[in-house]
Design an enzyme around this catalytic site. Structure first.
Site, PDB file in Angstrom:
ATOM      1  CG  HIS A 206      -0.518   0.260   2.487  1.00  0.00           C
ATOM      2  ND1 HIS A 206       0.164  -0.672   3.221  1.00  0.00           N
ATOM      3  CD2 HIS A 206      -0.574   1.368   3.264  1.00  0.00           C
ATOM      4  CE1 HIS A 206       0.500  -0.159   4.385  1.00  0.00           C
ATOM      5  NE2 HIS A 206       0.061   1.089   4.441  1.00  0.00           N
ATOM      6  CE1 TYR A 207       3.304   2.465   4.527  1.00  0.00           C
ATOM      7  CE2 TYR A 207       4.856   4.230   4.036  1.00  0.00           C
ATOM      8  CZ  TYR A 207       4.007   3.600   4.915  1.00  0.00           C
ATOM      9  OH  TYR A 207       3.848   4.097   6.177  1.00  0.00           O
ATOM     10  CG  ASP A 263       5.120  -5.107   9.568  1.00  0.00           C
ATOM     11  OD1 ASP A 263       4.239  -5.683   8.915  1.00  0.00           O
ATOM     12  OD2 ASP A 263       4.886  -4.123  10.310  1.00  0.00           O
ATOM     13  CG  HIS A 268       5.507  -0.816   3.476  1.00  0.00           C
ATOM     14  ND1 HIS A 268       4.697  -1.441   2.570  1.00  0.00           N
ATOM     15  CD2 HIS A 268       4.907  -0.975   4.679  1.00  0.00           C
ATOM     16  CE1 HIS A 268       3.658  -1.981   3.209  1.00  0.00           C
ATOM     17  NE2 HIS A 268       3.768  -1.707   4.498  1.00  0.00           N
ATOM     18  CE  LYS A 364       4.766  -2.151  13.563  1.00  0.00           C
ATOM     19  NZ  LYS A 364       3.517  -1.570  13.137  1.00  0.00           N
TER      20      LYS A 364
END
Ligand code: NDP
Ligand code: BG6
Length: 513
Positions: A206-207, A263, A268, A364
């Site tokens: 989706h990036y 991830d 990405h 994160k």
């Protein structure tokens, strides 16, 4: 406003887009698109897929005849699905408009079918319902696999059992993760290809659907001033930075099996890097662009463990509030070594980029949420002003920042004379802030990607050889980290990450932006 002026020249109006979506089968009224969200009861479906489909409907981008089916094991009626979906729809496209009526119309086109992911019988029952909605028109079908990866193949196998009854196209959007390494990814591709051709598989990252990522090629290839500088001759280093100010809350189980490198970095950030560094494609055609991206990926030097720093966040208390550490998550083993942060220095061994460090950083539970690309240029040779004003090195190099999110924008740090009678230099920004320049809301990445999948546009989806090259780069590193049981450096929740990332950058003569 600027966007309207430019829109007139470059964009396809939404009604046109809707027409394009159905054109191969003879015009909007003769064909239909059925969109099945497999895993409709899940987080991604609620958070992203249904809202994106509504936004496309609101903008008039969906074809005249379309039906949306949610499919999952949870028992739900059509009404219950609509209730669930309605809670996540917003009028974000035009906050002033009352989009309630549009929402009602949209929800009437949404249905639900309860079924197992490995039951042909249940998919045949779905097929029967889809046919009723298709009403004898040319049928095009899009399946969105919004389910855990271990059931992708079962679902594709069962969904393809009714393929012979479809007389238009069938496409399947597959969500990441596409395997955990080269071997599992190749096995997944092989299994999917038992039932689908490569051009039916839409691997989503989706990036690639984010506005500023799509703009990268426009910035480079339609402005004379950037492309000539886009090489080792003028660029000292490039940084791809992803940071989230929250932990793995709710997704610890999934995350612990993958970690931040799989991830975020392997997909990405690497995809952005490939777009950033590729040569000029022959055309904007999907295959031409993906050919150039894959060349970049295949030119990358194997990543050395010493060029990588991994970290894991720990609990911290700030202002009386205690933020949990990664291993405090009940779905994460207490002795987990899974990195929630990683920084790495990568190199592209080709003529354009020889010796230029491409630094990646992803984490994160950091102090801020942002994603950006930073291009740091070399020093001006024999800089007059460095000599006379004694300004320090770092202040005098130019930096181009592409802020993917939030507050989308592009700015260029330049040296400027501070107004006045003296001669003092100051670093200032030439700033293109999207919210100030364009009045229109920026579409969510999922809107663009769903529309592209409906239109059969593959430019922003990952081809299997790109995926192989991405895994070939990261698999040996991941294996080494896991075999050596590398202990991640701790960093407090809400901090800037482990200090090792700064040493890593310094070793390559770089400062993080
Ligand atoms: P969920 O875990 O919410 O799963 C989606 C649905 O799949 C669930 O509602 C459940 O539906 C079914 N399901 C869950 N676990 C199992 C299982 N073990 N066996 C069979 N069915 C199961 O996933 P998400 O919605 O979060 O994500 C969907 C896909 O998208 C995943 O591949 C994920 O990695 C990927 N993804 C998710 C993102 C996110 O932000 N959530 C971001 C990027 C990618 P039911 O029980 O009703 O059948
Ligand atoms: C997903 C990752 O692919 O991207 C998540 O699995 C991450 O861990 C998410 O939170 C970030 O996406 P965005 O669009 O919110 O930056």
């Amino acid at each position: 406003p600027a966007d309207e002026l430019i829109g007139g020249l470059l964009s396809i109006p939404s009604q046109e887009a809707a027409k394009v979506a159905t054109e191969p089968h003879g015009g909007g009224d003769k064909s239909t698109v059925s969109i099945t969200v497999v895993g409709a009861s899940g987080d991604l479906a609620k958070k992203k897929i249904f809202p994106a489909l509504f936004a496309l409907y609101y903008e008039g981008c969906l074809p005249e005849h379309f039906t949306i089916y949610g499919y999952a094991r949870s028992k739900m009626t059509d009404g219950e699905l609509r209730d669930m979906v309605s809670k996540t729809l917003t009028c974000r496209i035009d906050k002033r408009a009352n989009c309630g009526e549009k929402m009602e119309e949209f929800l009437k086109r949404c249905f639900y079918h309860t079924g197992q992911y490995d039951s042909q019988e249940h998919f045949v029952a779905l097929d029967k319902k889809l046919k009723e909605h298709e009403g004898g028109r040319c049928s095009n079908r899009l399946f969105y696999l919004s389910i855990p990866p271990n059931i992708f193949v079962d679902a594709v196998k069962c969904a393809s059992s009714s393929a012979s009854s479809v007389n238009g196209w069938t496409r399947v959007i597959v969500e990441k993760p596409f395997g955990r390494d080269s071997k599992t990814s190749a096995a997944l591709t092989k299994s999917l290809k038992q039932y689908l051709k490569e051009d039916q598989i839409f691997r989503i990252d989706h990036y690639l659907g984010k506005e500023l990522v799509e703009n990268l090629s426009v910035l480079r290839f339609s402005n004379l001033i950037f492309e000539p500088l886009w090489s080792r001759q003028y660029i000292q280093n490039v940084q791809f930075i992803f940071s989230e100010n929250f932990g793995t809350e709710g997704r610890g189980g999934y995350f612990d099996h993958y970690g931040i490198i799989r991830d975020i970095m392997q997909n990405h950030l690497l995809q952005i890097l490939a777009l950033f560094a590729m040569e000029t494609p022959v055309s904007l055609d999907a295959e031409d662009i993906r050919n150039e991206k894959v060349k970049v990926l295949r030119s990358m030097r194997p990543i050395e463990l010493e060029d990588v720093v991994v970290g894991q966040y720990k609990s911290t208390t700030k202002g009386g509030v205690t933020y949990p550490g990664y291993t405090d998550d009940k779905t994460v083993p207490k002795d987990s070594l899974t990195p929630t942060f990683a920084a790495a220095a990568l190199f592209i061994d080709n003529a354009r980029w020889d010796g230029v460090p491409f630094l990646m950083k992803a984490g994160k539970a950091l102090h801020t949420r942002s994603a950006e690309i930073r291009v740091q240029f070399r020093h001006v040779p024999g800089n007059l002003y460095n000599r006379s004003s004694g300004t320090n090195h770092d202040r005098t190099t130019n930096e181009l920042v592409i802020r993917v999110q939030p507050d989308e924008g592009i700015y260029l740090k330049i040296n400027n004379k501070v107004p006045g009678l003296g001669m003092r230099l100051d670093q200032s920004n030439l700033n293109l802030l999207y919210s100030a320049r364009y009045s229109k809301e920026i579409p969510d990445a999922y809107e663009r990607l769903l529309l592209d999948a409906i239109e059969g546009e593959r430019r922003l989806f990952i081809r299997s050889d790109e995926l192989d090259a991405a895994w070939a780069l990261f698999t040996p590193l991941l294996k080494e980290i896991e075999e050596k049981k590398t202990i991640p450096e701790s960093y407090p929740y809400g901090s800037r990450g482990p200090v090792g990332a700064h040493y890593l950058a310094a070793r390559h003569n770089v400062q993080w932006g």
